[in-house]
Design an enzyme around this catalytic site. Structure first.
Site, PDB file in Angstrom:
ATOM      1  N   ASP A 240      27.828  38.280  20.744  1.00  0.00           N
ATOM      2  CA  ASP A 240      28.275  37.811  19.423  1.00  0.00           C
ATOM      3  C   ASP A 240      29.788  37.999  19.315  1.00  0.00           C
ATOM      4  O   ASP A 240      30.551  37.052  19.499  1.00  0.00           O
ATOM      5  CB  ASP A 240      27.511  38.576  18.327  1.00  0.00           C
ATOM      6  CG  ASP A 240      27.904  38.146  16.919  1.00  0.00           C
ATOM      7  OD1 ASP A 240      28.751  37.254  16.761  1.00  0.00           O
ATOM      8  OD2 ASP A 240      27.369  38.714  15.936  1.00  0.00           O
ATOM      9  N   LYS A 262      28.302  31.252  15.214  1.00  0.00           N
ATOM     10  CA  LYS A 262      28.420  31.337  13.755  1.00  0.00           C
ATOM     11  C   LYS A 262      29.511  30.374  13.303  1.00  0.00           C
ATOM     12  O   LYS A 262      30.603  30.351  13.882  1.00  0.00           O
ATOM     13  CB  LYS A 262      28.822  32.748  13.319  1.00  0.00           C
ATOM     14  CG  LYS A 262      27.787  33.814  13.626  1.00  0.00           C
ATOM     15  CD  LYS A 262      28.290  35.197  13.212  1.00  0.00           C
ATOM     16  CE  LYS A 262      27.245  36.261  13.543  1.00  0.00           C
ATOM     17  NZ  LYS A 262      27.783  37.629  13.342  1.00  0.00           N
TER      18      LYS A 262
HETATM   19 MG   LIG Z   1      25.811  40.336  15.557  1.00  0.00          MG
END
Ligand SMILES: [Mg+2]
Length: 351
Positions: A240, A262
């Site tokens: 991430d 994201k």
């Molecule tokens: Mg995360």
């Protein structure tokens, strides 16, 4: 036929309270700030998009508010359907302000889909039934507190738990959650808290506890450490903080199995699709994730969820007073078929 044109833009800053304090390994949050952009065309169709700035990535509500007027200037009077051109100009205008760019990108996509009377996923050519179920986050608390939270979430019908870890009590926390949720699908996110040695040891017993995968076990900039953890453990590892945009995918390709995409990291709908496709090209799986966010931005992420294996889109479920409604997620199932046009975002409450 005269092409449509952007006729007006506005934005508002909102503070959203959380249902309960949200703790991850980096710290505790009790409220989040968002900036919501509205873009109107000359037929009075309005597109809505939100920014959820993160201090970790160098943004704040102040920084978003300071750059949004310049971003909106790039589209004033322009044909909103020229999304490729607009997203390129947004990137040139504010290369370091991904969340601010995302708000404008979402609002433009919402506007264009609404104007053509289709839901955004359809405008993107995606199959709504392919969106995976979202996980629901259990933030860091005492082992008993996390177990109780996990039980509530399971009783509300959510099938997948995402458990935040990053402390000396990690094992007691997972054991407590497993006691109340013996068969739940569990994913773990350490938000970069562990050393390589700690991570190898912890991922070992997390595998025995039936955890599905582990996200960001070591700090985001420690790609060699991430690779070592991947090689020395049996669970899939998700990147991430180590994989912010499509350009980072080649760097983590040998160090992780899953990339977390994201909108707020990469800067918009097209950059997110590009990061997803780049991950695919490197043989990686993808999870679409979020910050703690309003529906004004989460809804857009739901529309690209058909492209990925995993979803972690519970951000708005954690807020107690989000004035925006978005894509329904009954029992974690992202119900894109409920969206008539655009992203499905509506301002529900006047506050
Ligand atoms: Mg995360």
């Amino acid at each position: 036929m005269t092409p449509p044109a952007v006729a007006g833009t506005t934005f508002e800053r909102l503070e959203l309270s959380l249902k309960s304090a949200f703790t991850i390994s980096r710290g505790t949050t009790e409220a989040v700030e968002t900036v919501v952009v509205r873009i109107e065309d000359d037929s009075e169709t309005v597109g809505i998009g939100g920014a959820a700035p993160s201090a970790y990535y160098g943004e704040s509500a102040d920084s978003v508010e300071s750059v949004v007027p310049d971003l909106l200037d790039t589209i004033e009077g322009e044909n909103p359907t020229r999304l490729q051109t607009h997203e390129q100009r947004l990137r040139e205008c504010a290369p370091d302000d991904a969340a601010a760019r995302t708000a404008v990108s979402i609002a433009l996509h919402d506007l264009v889909a609404k104007a053509s009377e289709e839901p955004l996923y359809q405008r993107l050519g995606l199959a709504p039934e392919r969106a995976p179920a979202t996980s629901y986050t259990v933030a860091i608390d005492s082992p008993a507190g996390m177990a109780s939270r996990a039980q509530q979430i399971r009783q509300s019908g959510y099938p997948i738990l995402k458990v935040k870890l990053g402390s000396d009590d990690d094992r007691a926390r997972i054991d407590a959650i497993r006691t109340v949720a013996p068969r739940a699908r569990i994913r773990v996110d350490a938000n970069g808290d562990w050393t390589v040695e700690e991570a190898i040891e912890k991922v070992g017993w997390l595998a025995n506890a039936g955890v599905e995968f582990v996200e960001q076990p070591v700090p985001g900039d420690d790609i060699a450490g991430l690779q070592e953890v991947s090689e020395e453990t049996v669970l899939p590892i998700a990147a991430d903080e180590s994989c912010v945009t499509a350009a980072d995918v080649p760097t983590v390709a040998d160090a992780a199995d899953i990339v977390v995409v994201k909108l707020m990291k990469c800067g918009g709908i097209r950059p997110a699709i590009s990061q997803i496709e780049t991950a695919r090209a490197h043989g990686l799986e993808v999870m679409v994730g979020c910050m703690v966010e309003s529906n004004a931005s989460i809804a857009a992420a739901c529309h690209i969820a058909p492209l990925v294996e995993y979803a972690d889109l519970d951000g708005s479920l954690l807020c107690s007073d989000d004035p925006y409604t978005g894509v329904p997620m009954p029992e974690g199932q992202i119900d894109l078929s409920a969206v008539g046009r655009g992203t499905g975002v509506e301002r529900a409450v006047d506050s």
